[in-house]
Every structure is written in C-alpha cells, then in structure tokens.
Write a protein that holds these residues in place. Structure first.
Motif, PDB file in Angstrom:
ATOM      1  N   VAL A  34       0.824  -1.109   0.106  1.00 49.52           N
ATOM      2  CA  VAL A  34       0.157  -0.005  -0.025  1.00 49.52           C
ATOM      3  C   VAL A  34       0.849   1.283  -0.226  1.00 49.52           C
ATOM      4  CG1 VAL A  34      -1.973   1.100   1.377  1.00 49.52           C
ATOM      5  CG2 VAL A  34      -1.843  -1.235   1.220  1.00 49.52           C
ATOM      6  N   VAL A  35       1.917   1.240   0.806  1.00 50.76           N
ATOM      7  CA  VAL A  35       3.016   2.476   1.034  1.00 50.76           C
ATOM      8  C   VAL A  35       4.374   1.503   1.242  1.00 50.76           C
ATOM      9  CG1 VAL A  35       1.157   4.071   1.831  1.00 50.76           C
ATOM     10  CG2 VAL A  35       2.213   2.416   3.433  1.00 50.76           C
ATOM     11  N   SER A  36       5.122   2.856   1.275  1.00 52.76           N
ATOM     12  CA  SER A  36       6.492   2.403   1.890  1.00 52.76           C
ATOM     13  C   SER A  36       6.777   3.655   2.474  1.00 52.76           C
ATOM     14  CB  SER A  36       7.695   2.075   0.707  1.00 52.76           C
ATOM     15  OG  SER A  36       8.915   2.025   1.448  1.00 52.76           O
ATOM     16  N   ALA A  37       7.392   3.475   3.851  1.00 54.24           N
ATOM     17  CA  ALA A  37       8.011   4.650   4.466  1.00 54.24           C
ATOM     18  C   ALA A  37       9.257   5.042   3.722  1.00 54.24           C
ATOM     19  CB  ALA A  37       8.413   4.244   5.903  1.00 54.24           C
ATOM     20  N   ALA A  38       9.368   6.240   3.511  1.00 53.18           N
ATOM     21  CA  ALA A  38      10.638   6.770   2.753  1.00 53.18           C
ATOM     22  C   ALA A  38      11.337   7.643   3.325  1.00 53.18           C
ATOM     23  CB  ALA A  38       9.812   7.558   1.812  1.00 53.18           C
ATOM     24  N   SER A  39      12.523   8.022   2.869  1.00 52.24           N
ATOM     25  CA  SER A  39      13.582   9.121   3.463  1.00 52.24           C
ATOM     26  C   SER A  39      13.805  10.066   2.536  1.00 52.24           C
ATOM     27  CB  SER A  39      14.990   8.340   3.855  1.00 52.24           C
ATOM     28  OG  SER A  39      14.870   7.460   4.756  1.00 52.24           O
ATOM     29  N   ALA A  40      13.801  11.419   3.019  1.00 54.57           N
ATOM     30  CA  ALA A  40      14.187  12.579   2.347  1.00 54.57           C
ATOM     31  C   ALA A  40      15.429  13.003   2.405  1.00 54.57           C
ATOM     32  CB  ALA A  40      13.091  13.639   2.471  1.00 54.57           C
ATOM     33  N   SER A  41      16.274  12.899   1.459  1.00 51.29           N
ATOM     34  CA  SER A  41      17.571  13.698   1.715  1.00 51.29           C
ATOM     35  C   SER A  41      17.935  14.929   0.836  1.00 51.29           C
ATOM     36  CB  SER A  41      18.433  12.425   0.997  1.00 51.29           C
ATOM     37  OG  SER A  41      18.422  12.262  -0.304  1.00 51.29           O
ATOM     38  N   GLY A  42      18.654  15.750   1.525  1.00 45.74           N
ATOM     39  CA  GLY A  42      19.010  17.102   1.065  1.00 45.74           C
ATOM     40  C   GLY A  42      17.698  18.012   0.962  1.00 45.74           C
ATOM     41  N   GLU A  43      17.871  19.169   0.073  1.00 45.90           N
ATOM     42  CA  GLU A  43      16.831  19.942  -0.057  1.00 45.90           C
ATOM     43  C   GLU A  43      15.779  19.457  -0.903  1.00 45.90           C
ATOM     44  OE1 GLU A  43      16.118  22.970   1.344  1.00 45.90           O
ATOM     45  OE2 GLU A  43      17.691  22.414   2.804  1.00 45.90           O
ATOM     46  N   VAL A  44      14.631  18.627  -0.488  1.00 45.91           N
ATOM     47  CA  VAL A  44      13.409  18.473  -1.551  1.00 45.91           C
ATOM     48  C   VAL A  44      12.506  19.238  -1.982  1.00 45.91           C
ATOM     49  CG1 VAL A  44      11.840  16.447  -1.963  1.00 45.91           C
ATOM     50  CG2 VAL A  44      13.820  15.901  -0.449  1.00 45.91           C
ATOM     51  N   ASP A  45      12.446  19.748  -3.159  1.00 50.01           N
ATOM     52  CA  ASP A  45      11.471  20.686  -3.443  1.00 50.01           C
ATOM     53  C   ASP A  45       9.885  20.344  -2.817  1.00 50.01           C
ATOM     54  OD1 ASP A  45       9.700  22.416  -4.623  1.00 50.01           O
ATOM     55  OD2 ASP A  45      10.313  21.846  -6.723  1.00 50.01           O
ATOM     56  N   PRO A  46       9.241  21.322  -2.002  1.00 53.54           N
ATOM     57  CA  PRO A  46       8.171  21.107  -1.241  1.00 53.54           C
ATOM     58  C   PRO A  46       7.170  20.719  -2.271  1.00 53.54           C
ATOM     59  CG  PRO A  46       9.065  23.433  -0.848  1.00 53.54           C
ATOM     60  CD  PRO A  46       9.899  22.493  -1.629  1.00 53.54           C
ATOM     61  N   THR A  47       7.244  21.348  -3.715  1.00 53.98           N
ATOM     62  CA  THR A  47       6.181  21.410  -4.568  1.00 53.98           C
ATOM     63  C   THR A  47       6.098  19.671  -4.949  1.00 53.98           C
ATOM     64  OG1 THR A  47       7.543  21.766  -6.297  1.00 53.98           O
ATOM     65  CG2 THR A  47       6.366  23.599  -5.337  1.00 53.98           C
ATOM     66  N   LEU A  48       7.226  18.814  -4.734  1.00 56.64           N
ATOM     67  CA  LEU A  48       7.094  17.569  -5.172  1.00 56.64           C
ATOM     68  C   LEU A  48       5.839  16.900  -4.223  1.00 56.64           C
ATOM     69  CD1 LEU A  48       8.808  15.262  -6.590  1.00 56.64           C
ATOM     70  CD2 LEU A  48       9.778  14.959  -4.445  1.00 56.64           C
ATOM     71  N   PHE A  49       5.558  17.212  -2.975  1.00 56.94           N
ATOM     72  CA  PHE A  49       4.558  16.751  -2.391  1.00 56.94           C
ATOM     73  C   PHE A  49       3.028  17.203  -2.499  1.00 56.94           C
ATOM     74  CE2 PHE A  49       8.615  16.631  -0.082  1.00 56.94           C
ATOM     75  CZ  PHE A  49       8.941  15.045   0.253  1.00 56.94           C
ATOM     76  N   GLU A  50       3.086  18.122  -3.644  1.00 56.09           N
ATOM     77  CA  GLU A  50       1.772  18.593  -3.971  1.00 56.09           C
ATOM     78  C   GLU A  50       1.057  17.858  -5.410  1.00 56.09           C
ATOM     79  OE1 GLU A  50       2.358  22.843  -4.303  1.00 56.09           O
ATOM     80  OE2 GLU A  50       2.912  22.587  -2.084  1.00 56.09           O
ATOM     81  N   GLN A  51       1.817  16.809  -5.606  1.00 56.24           N
ATOM     82  CA  GLN A  51       1.346  16.089  -6.967  1.00 56.24           C
ATOM     83  C   GLN A  51       0.166  15.407  -7.009  1.00 56.24           C
ATOM     84  OE1 GLN A  51       3.792  15.832  -9.623  1.00 56.24           O
ATOM     85  NE2 GLN A  51       5.269  17.095  -8.118  1.00 56.24           N
ATOM     86  N   GLY A  52      -0.676  15.185  -5.988  1.00 61.85           N
ATOM     87  CA  GLY A  52      -2.012  14.763  -5.778  1.00 61.85           C
ATOM     88  C   GLY A  52      -1.938  13.384  -5.184  1.00 61.85           C
ATOM     89  N   LEU A  53      -3.095  12.580  -5.161  1.00 64.29           N
ATOM     90  CA  LEU A  53      -3.230  11.145  -4.799  1.00 64.29           C
ATOM     91  C   LEU A  53      -2.697  10.098  -5.581  1.00 64.29           C
ATOM     92  CD1 LEU A  53      -6.337  11.656  -2.481  1.00 64.29           C
ATOM     93  CD2 LEU A  53      -3.943  11.773  -1.656  1.00 64.29           C
ATOM     94  N   LYS A  54      -2.914  10.404  -6.813  1.00 64.92           N
ATOM     95  CA  LYS A  54      -2.686   9.514  -7.872  1.00 64.92           C
ATOM     96  C   LYS A  54      -1.255   9.140  -8.233  1.00 64.92           C
ATOM     97  CE  LYS A  54      -4.462   7.316 -12.264  1.00 64.92           C
ATOM     98  NZ  LYS A  54      -5.484   7.540 -13.161  1.00 64.92           N
ATOM     99  N   PRO A  55      -0.704   7.979  -8.007  1.00 61.52           N
ATOM    100  CA  PRO A  55       0.619   7.913  -8.426  1.00 61.52           C
ATOM    101  C   PRO A  55       1.155   8.206  -9.625  1.00 61.52           C
ATOM    102  CG  PRO A  55      -0.092   6.015  -7.080  1.00 61.52           C
ATOM    103  CD  PRO A  55      -1.264   6.794  -7.545  1.00 61.52           C
ATOM    104  N   SER A  56       2.090   9.120  -9.843  1.00 61.80           N
ATOM    105  CA  SER A  56       2.368   9.467 -11.370  1.00 61.80           C
ATOM    106  C   SER A  56       3.672   9.654 -11.482  1.00 61.80           C
ATOM    107  CB  SER A  56       1.789  10.911 -11.384  1.00 61.80           C
ATOM    108  OG  SER A  56       2.191  11.805 -10.637  1.00 61.80           O
ATOM    109  N   MET A  57       4.763   9.524 -10.512  1.00 62.07           N
ATOM    110  CA  MET A  57       5.980   9.324 -10.889  1.00 62.07           C
ATOM    111  C   MET A  57       6.628   8.208 -10.412  1.00 62.07           C
ATOM    112  SD  MET A  57       7.077  13.171  -9.080  1.00 62.07           S
ATOM    113  CE  MET A  57       8.787  13.158  -9.604  1.00 62.07           C
ATOM    114  N   THR A  58       7.651   7.758 -11.186  1.00 60.05           N
ATOM    115  CA  THR A  58       8.375   6.320 -10.839  1.00 60.05           C
ATOM    116  C   THR A  58       9.198   6.466  -9.654  1.00 60.05           C
ATOM    117  OG1 THR A  58      10.394   6.719 -11.963  1.00 60.05           O
ATOM    118  CG2 THR A  58       8.411   5.976 -13.361  1.00 60.05           C
ATOM    119  N   VAL A  59       9.260   5.337  -9.004  1.00 62.17           N
ATOM    120  CA  VAL A  59       9.938   5.384  -7.776  1.00 62.17           C
ATOM    121  C   VAL A  59      11.443   5.825  -8.147  1.00 62.17           C
ATOM    122  CG1 VAL A  59      11.210   3.600  -6.206  1.00 62.17           C
ATOM    123  CG2 VAL A  59       8.844   3.497  -6.829  1.00 62.17           C
TER     124      VAL A  59
END
Length: 128
Positions: A34-59
C-alpha cells in the motif's frame, strides 16, 4: 453472553466483506504493498509533495528528486510522495496504487494512511 459476541463477530465479518468488495471494485491489487516509508535527503522541492493522490512518478524519479523508499520497490513502479507533519518534524512515505484505491472512498492521504495503519494493527492483534 455468547450470543452477543457471535453477533459482534458476524458484524465484523460483514463489514470486512463489504470493504473487501469495495476495494476490489476500485482496482485493489492483492499481494501488492500500500505504501512504503521513505526518507528525504537534502533539499527536496516542497512542491513535490503537491502532486496529488494518484501515483504519477516512478520510484526511480522520486529517488533522483531526493525521496527514497525504505523498502525495495521496482524502480519503474508508480508512486506519489507524501509528507506528514508530526511533533518531531516530517514523516515521508511513498503512496502506491493500493493507497490510491483507498482514497477513492475518501480523497484524503491522511484518511488513507489512517485506514492502512489501523489495518496493520488489526492484522497484528486480530480479534479473538
């Protein structure tokens, strides 16, 4: 009394069956995470987390952007990056297809995560 316990158990089984049917109708993929815990490294663009709920980027794309799954996932699998604010900072997750299916009932990442985490508790400590 025993009849009351049996009635409660029957209601739990009925509710579980209804939920399972709903999820199946909306594309649940049995055996997939269902999900995977994840780690964020460095300066991650905050807009990355505004993509919506439907998966649209590859791992793989998310890894390059600075968000990496804590579990092994196929690089081409689609995911959506999630970030939840906690008392201790941010908690990061990758939402996968089955998390998106949960959000078809209630369009909230927080709701879907709550449902997922509750299901994990129930699986760990089933009713007796």
């Amino acid at each position: 009394d025993e009849d009351g316990v049996a009635d409660i158990w029957n209601n739990v089984e009925d509710a579980s069956g209804s939920v399972a049917n709903y999820l199946a109708r909306h594309g649940w993929r049995g055996g997939e995470p269902v999900v995977s815990a994840a780690s964020a490294s460095g300066e991650v663009d905050p807009t990355l987390f505004e993509q919506g709920l439907k998966p649209s980027m590859t791992v793989d794309e998310l890894r390059v952007a600075g968000v990496e799954a804590d579990q092994v996932l196929q690089g081409g699998a689609l995911a959506t990056p999630l970030r939840f604010e906690t008392r201790d900072g941010y908690e990061h997750w990758l939402g996968l297809h089955n998390l998106y299916v949960i959000t078809r009932y209630n369009h909230s990442a927080m709701y879907a995560m709550s449902v997922f985490q509750l299901s994990q508790q129930i699986a760990a400590e089933p009713f007796s």
